[in-house]
Write an enzyme that holds these catalytic residues in place. Structure first.
Site, PDB file in Angstrom:
ATOM      1  N   ALA A 264       0.841  -1.197   0.000  1.00  0.00           N
ATOM      2  CA  ALA A 264       0.000   0.000   0.000  1.00  0.00           C
ATOM      3  C   ALA A 264       0.872   1.241   0.000  1.00  0.00           C
ATOM      4  CB  ALA A 264      -0.928   0.001   1.215  1.00  0.00           C
ATOM      5  N   ASP A 265       0.314   2.331  -0.494  1.00  0.00           N
ATOM      6  CA  ASP A 265       1.003   3.611  -0.444  1.00  0.00           C
ATOM      7  C   ASP A 265      -0.023   4.717  -0.258  1.00  0.00           C
ATOM      8  OD1 ASP A 265       3.949   4.675  -1.074  1.00  0.00           O
ATOM      9  OD2 ASP A 265       2.468   6.163  -1.713  1.00  0.00           O
TER      10      ASP A 265
END
Length: 198
Positions: free
Chosen positions: A75-76
């Site tokens: 995730a970012d």
């Protein structure tokens, strides 16, 4: 509720304590794997495209090491003010500058997520939350930066910190997305794959 079928194992590729806690709170078992991955992205990408690109880019760094029964989660999270991406500040001066820009305004938080299976199946998605900040004094910004050292957070703040309590006046969308993981979307995708709380 029955546990996750033994044929699937979840791997989290994130150093974020907030993402770890959210997955734990969902009742999911997972293994953590970490490696350094550059967070550069093509200049033409905007907003959600940036978050999704970075999440998918991180996942590709692990592809060759995944076993057939593993599902990797990367995730970012990015903060966008207008079309400017405010990622993690390099130092306290940049953190102060980011918070000075954000105070008194609304901005968007995007979290991109990639689920990559050892069988090669890949799902990429993102979620958006609009966050409203009240005006902040220079003293409040200084206190937050010095006390909470937000250099590991996109936009130089954590909604779960002191600044979230005193500055955030309104959220449109998922609070957990601002923390770093849109758990409602992640849960839906993982249950589709067969994962369950233990």
């Amino acid at each position: 509720m029955p546990s996750t079928p033994p044929s699937l194992r979840l791997v989290l590729a994130s150093n974020s304590p907030r993402r770890r806690q959210l997955l734990t709170d969902l009742g999911l078992s997972y293994e953590i794997r970490l490696r350094e991955v550059a967070e550069d992205y093509p200049a033409h990408l905007r907003r959600a495209e940036v978050a999704e690109y970075l999440a998918a880019h991180k996942a590709e760094a692990y592809r060759a090491d995944l076993a057939p029964d593993e599902v990797l989660l990367t995730a970012d999270t990015i903060v966008c003010l207008d079309d400017d991406v405010l990622n993690k500040p390099a130092d306290e001066a940049e953190a102060r500058a980011m918070l000075t820009r954000l105070q008194g305004r609304a901005h968007e938080v995007y979290t991109g997520v990639c689920l990559l299976g050892g069988d090669g199946q890949r799902t990429v998605f993102s979620d958006q939350t609009r966050v409203h900040f009240r005006p902040l004094s220079a003293a409040e910004i200084e206190f937050y930066v010095r006390t909470y050292q937000p250099l590991d957070k996109a936009g130089a703040y954590g909604a779960q910190d002191w600044i979230g309590m005193v500055a955030v006046t309104k959220l449109e969308g998922s609070y957990f997305n601002v923390m770093g993981l849109p758990v409602h979307r992640v849960w839906a995708e993982l249950t589709r794959l067969g994962f369950r709380s233990e």
